[in-house]
Design a protein around this motif. Sequence first.
Motif, PDB file in Angstrom:
ATOM      1  N   ARG A 158      46.515  46.992  59.039  1.00 32.30           N
ATOM      2  CA  ARG A 158      45.800  46.122  58.609  1.00 32.30           C
ATOM      3  C   ARG A 158      44.526  46.499  57.494  1.00 32.30           C
ATOM      4  NH1 ARG A 158      45.084  40.556  61.095  1.00 32.30           N
ATOM      5  NH2 ARG A 158      46.437  41.120  63.161  1.00 32.30           N
ATOM      6  N   VAL A 159      43.733  47.495  57.804  1.00 30.13           N
ATOM      7  CA  VAL A 159      43.450  48.162  57.070  1.00 30.13           C
ATOM      8  C   VAL A 159      43.868  48.508  55.544  1.00 30.13           C
ATOM      9  CG1 VAL A 159      41.153  49.934  56.529  1.00 30.13           C
ATOM     10  CG2 VAL A 159      40.959  49.325  58.155  1.00 30.13           C
ATOM     11  N   ARG A 160      44.909  48.954  55.589  1.00 29.82           N
ATOM     12  CA  ARG A 160      45.679  50.091  54.414  1.00 29.82           C
ATOM     13  C   ARG A 160      45.745  48.365  53.641  1.00 29.82           C
ATOM     14  NH1 ARG A 160      47.178  54.867  58.387  1.00 29.82           N
ATOM     15  NH2 ARG A 160      45.376  56.278  57.846  1.00 29.82           N
ATOM     16  N   ARG A 161      46.624  47.514  54.086  1.00 27.34           N
ATOM     17  CA  ARG A 161      46.882  46.281  53.535  1.00 27.34           C
ATOM     18  C   ARG A 161      45.577  45.838  52.514  1.00 27.34           C
ATOM     19  NH1 ARG A 161      48.526  42.938  57.994  1.00 27.34           N
ATOM     20  NH2 ARG A 161      50.036  44.771  58.414  1.00 27.34           N
ATOM     21  N   ILE A 162      44.590  45.914  53.378  1.00 29.20           N
ATOM     22  CA  ILE A 162      43.413  45.823  52.188  1.00 29.20           C
ATOM     23  C   ILE A 162      42.868  46.451  51.526  1.00 29.20           C
ATOM     24  CG2 ILE A 162      41.244  44.570  52.761  1.00 29.20           C
ATOM     25  CD1 ILE A 162      41.869  44.152  55.910  1.00 29.20           C
ATOM     26  N   LYS A 163      43.219  47.768  51.928  1.00 30.45           N
ATOM     27  CA  LYS A 163      42.770  48.304  50.344  1.00 30.45           C
ATOM     28  C   LYS A 163      44.229  48.382  49.428  1.00 30.45           C
ATOM     29  CE  LYS A 163      42.136  53.139  51.276  1.00 30.45           C
ATOM     30  NZ  LYS A 163      41.971  54.608  52.305  1.00 30.45           N
ATOM     31  N   GLY A 164      45.080  47.557  49.490  1.00 33.89           N
ATOM     32  CA  GLY A 164      46.296  47.722  48.755  1.00 33.89           C
ATOM     33  C   GLY A 164      46.102  45.851  47.959  1.00 33.89           C
ATOM     34  N   GLN A 165      45.454  45.111  48.896  1.00 34.34           N
ATOM     35  CA  GLN A 165      45.471  44.313  47.769  1.00 34.34           C
ATOM     36  C   GLN A 165      44.427  44.357  47.092  1.00 34.34           C
ATOM     37  OE1 GLN A 165      44.795  42.155  51.627  1.00 34.34           O
ATOM     38  NE2 GLN A 165      46.374  40.739  51.580  1.00 34.34           N
ATOM     39  N   ALA A 166      42.821  45.216  47.761  1.00 32.03           N
ATOM     40  CA  ALA A 166      41.319  45.565  46.892  1.00 32.03           C
ATOM     41  C   ALA A 166      42.311  45.995  45.429  1.00 32.03           C
ATOM     42  CB  ALA A 166      41.555  45.799  47.363  1.00 32.03           C
ATOM     43  N   ASP A 167      43.146  46.872  45.877  1.00 36.78           N
ATOM     44  CA  ASP A 167      43.563  47.525  44.525  1.00 36.78           C
ATOM     45  C   ASP A 167      44.838  46.550  43.532  1.00 36.78           C
ATOM     46  OD1 ASP A 167      42.944  50.524  44.914  1.00 36.78           O
ATOM     47  OD2 ASP A 167      44.879  51.110  46.161  1.00 36.78           O
ATOM     48  N   ALA A 168      44.818  45.818  44.256  1.00 30.04           N
ATOM     49  CA  ALA A 168      46.051  44.545  42.833  1.00 30.04           C
ATOM     50  C   ALA A 168      44.942  44.014  42.689  1.00 30.04           C
ATOM     51  CB  ALA A 168      47.154  43.874  44.043  1.00 30.04           C
ATOM     52  N   LEU A 169      44.076  43.149  42.999  1.00 29.76           N
ATOM     53  CA  LEU A 169      42.961  42.635  42.416  1.00 29.76           C
ATOM     54  C   LEU A 169      42.366  43.802  41.262  1.00 29.76           C
ATOM     55  CD1 LEU A 169      41.119  40.154  42.231  1.00 29.76           C
ATOM     56  CD2 LEU A 169      39.840  41.452  44.571  1.00 29.76           C
ATOM     57  N   GLU A 170      41.381  45.274  41.938  1.00 34.12           N
ATOM     58  CA  GLU A 170      41.380  45.438  40.454  1.00 34.12           C
ATOM     59  C   GLU A 170      41.919  45.291  39.755  1.00 34.12           C
ATOM     60  OE1 GLU A 170      40.383  49.504  41.944  1.00 34.12           O
ATOM     61  OE2 GLU A 170      39.438  49.685  40.367  1.00 34.12           O
ATOM     62  N   ARG A 171      43.200  45.496  39.124  1.00 32.34           N
ATOM     63  CA  ARG A 171      44.079  45.450  38.096  1.00 32.34           C
ATOM     64  C   ARG A 171      43.749  44.115  37.652  1.00 32.34           C
ATOM     65  NH1 ARG A 171      47.278  48.577  41.694  1.00 32.34           N
ATOM     66  NH2 ARG A 171      48.345  46.510  42.578  1.00 32.34           N
ATOM     67  N   LEU A 172      43.830  43.011  38.330  1.00 31.13           N
ATOM     68  CA  LEU A 172      43.844  41.715  37.790  1.00 31.13           C
ATOM     69  C   LEU A 172      43.229  41.451  36.800  1.00 31.13           C
ATOM     70  CD1 LEU A 172      45.045  38.965  40.804  1.00 31.13           C
ATOM     71  CD2 LEU A 172      46.204  39.553  38.802  1.00 31.13           C
ATOM     72  N   ILE A 173      41.246  41.952  37.287  1.00 28.05           N
ATOM     73  CA  ILE A 173      40.391  41.925  37.056  1.00 28.05           C
ATOM     74  C   ILE A 173      40.275  42.518  35.905  1.00 28.05           C
ATOM     75  CG2 ILE A 173      37.588  42.117  36.521  1.00 28.05           C
ATOM     76  CD1 ILE A 173      38.838  41.528  40.024  1.00 28.05           C
ATOM     77  N   GLU A 174      41.066  44.373  35.763  1.00 33.05           N
ATOM     78  CA  GLU A 174      41.355  45.153  34.348  1.00 33.05           C
ATOM     79  C   GLU A 174      41.145  43.997  33.403  1.00 33.05           C
ATOM     80  OE1 GLU A 174      42.091  48.188  36.304  1.00 33.05           O
ATOM     81  OE2 GLU A 174      40.846  49.590  36.514  1.00 33.05           O
ATOM     82  N   ALA A 175      42.686  43.063  33.538  1.00 32.39           N
ATOM     83  CA  ALA A 175      43.150  42.800  32.693  1.00 32.39           C
ATOM     84  C   ALA A 175      42.560  41.919  31.429  1.00 32.39           C
ATOM     85  CB  ALA A 175      44.529  41.590  33.050  1.00 32.39           C
ATOM     86  N   GLY A 176      41.192  42.240  31.704  1.00 30.70           N
ATOM     87  CA  GLY A 176      40.097  42.015  30.997  1.00 30.70           C
ATOM     88  C   GLY A 176      40.584  40.171  30.377  1.00 30.70           C
ATOM     89  N   GLN A 177      40.019  40.448  28.766  1.00 32.44           N
ATOM     90  CA  GLN A 177      41.220  38.819  28.330  1.00 32.44           C
ATOM     91  C   GLN A 177      41.454  38.181  28.909  1.00 32.44           C
ATOM     92  OE1 GLN A 177      38.584  37.727  26.256  1.00 32.44           O
ATOM     93  NE2 GLN A 177      37.489  39.558  25.680  1.00 32.44           N
ATOM     94  N   ASP A 178      42.692  38.460  29.721  1.00 30.19           N
ATOM     95  CA  ASP A 178      43.860  37.946  29.740  1.00 30.19           C
ATOM     96  C   ASP A 178      44.088  37.973  31.254  1.00 30.19           C
ATOM     97  OD1 ASP A 178      44.782  37.908  26.983  1.00 30.19           O
ATOM     98  OD2 ASP A 178      45.791  40.392  27.341  1.00 30.19           O
ATOM     99  N   LEU A 179      42.570  37.647  32.091  1.00 29.49           N
ATOM    100  CA  LEU A 179      42.370  37.486  33.518  1.00 29.49           C
ATOM    101  C   LEU A 179      42.565  36.410  34.108  1.00 29.49           C
ATOM    102  CD1 LEU A 179      39.086  38.474  35.472  1.00 29.49           C
ATOM    103  CD2 LEU A 179      39.695  36.096  35.221  1.00 29.49           C
ATOM    104  N   ASP A 180      43.393  36.021  34.790  1.00 28.61           N
ATOM    105  CA  ASP A 180      44.695  34.606  35.645  1.00 28.61           C
ATOM    106  C   ASP A 180      43.048  34.028  36.778  1.00 28.61           C
ATOM    107  OD1 ASP A 180      45.206  32.884  36.445  1.00 28.61           O
ATOM    108  OD2 ASP A 180      47.200  33.355  36.445  1.00 28.61           O
ATOM    109  N   CYS A 181      42.252  33.644  36.485  1.00 26.70           N
ATOM    110  CA  CYS A 181      41.485  33.027  38.008  1.00 26.70           C
ATOM    111  C   CYS A 181      42.179  32.527  38.735  1.00 26.70           C
ATOM    112  CB  CYS A 181      40.588  31.896  36.690  1.00 26.70           C
ATOM    113  SG  CYS A 181      38.645  32.939  36.426  1.00 26.70           S
TER     114      CYS A 181
END
Lengths: 93, 93, 93, 93
Positions: free
Chosen positions: C14-37
């Motif tokens: 479970r914890v590793r799944r949460i870490k994976g989800q947080a990684d994916a969220l980080e990449r989404l936010i790094e998209a900067g200008q094209d961030l999809d709210c």
Amino acid sequence: MTHTVHGQKSLLARVRRIKGQADALERLIEAGQDLDCGKVLQQIAAIRGAVAGLMAEVLEGHLREHVAAENLTTEQRHEEIEEVVAVLRTYLK
Amino acid sequence: MTHTVHGQKSLLARVRRIKGQADALERLIEAGQDLDCGKVLQQIAAIRGAVAGLMAEVLEGHLREHVAAENLTTEQRHEEIEEVVAVLRTYLK
Amino acid sequence: MTHTVHGQKSLLARVRRIKGQADALERLIEAGQDLDCGKVLQQIAAIRGAVAGLMAEVLEGHLREHVAAENLTTEQRHEEIEEVVAVLRTYLK
Amino acid sequence: MTHTVHGQKSLLARVRRIKGQADALERLIEAGQDLDCGKVLQQIAAIRGAVAGLMAEVLEGHLREHVAAENLTTEQRHEEIEEVVAVLRTYLK
């Protein structure tokens, strides 16, 4: 901001159901010595769920009918939004 | 919809803090036989609080910068609002 | 208090799944200008749900394996219970 | 399982406060056309907080007075714990 009559009826029905649940909870607790914790816990959880449903209906109606209303000035729209933000903060702690 | 660079930095800092908390939780659980339930429970509660703070910041930004944006058509505004409604439903159960 | 090896594996997954989800969220936010709210909000809601599931599993295990353990003194049992109460207070605000 | 008289008085006071808040909410919504969404949202949030406080008091009392009671068989203790688990699941979704 005006609400539809239909919306008002639905909200009143929800509030009256919550009042009925609270009455039933009061009677459970008045049992005193024979208080059944399991039933009290379930009843409180049921009231919590009913309050969440009521909040969802009012918030969604407010967002769709008021925040998204076409004839608002930008200032008015921000005022409507701040009412949503104030409620969100009570949930997002 | 664009977000300000400042907003992006703040969100990234929050997400990286959550990742660090999840790493620390992983190490706590890896302790196996000597697992300290109290510390694990506290760490999960801390992560939950951090996620709530992140959600609040993104939701408030979305409401103020996108939903309230002046140059939206009514249809676009409703689309932005439905994204908020979808998230609210995960909280209002 | 010891936890079963099976319990440990499940918690780590479970914890590793949460870490994976947080990684994916980080990449989404790094998209900067094209961030999809919309996607960011959904991803945060998914992490919140995963954290709730993890909390439920640890709390239930703690209640059943530690709080209910037969070989506890009353004092030890109250200590285990206070760990549950501390976590409940973060939810019951 | 018996509860102290003091505990009963405190719980009844909380429930009656919630009933009073629900009455006030009903009157707000009965205002119909002049319904003030901001006030309705605040009132629902206040009821939600009161219900959370009530749940916390009953859960803590149940854990300390019943789950931790000395004269329980292991089976009885597990029954008391399952009542807590059932409520936790309504929160940990």
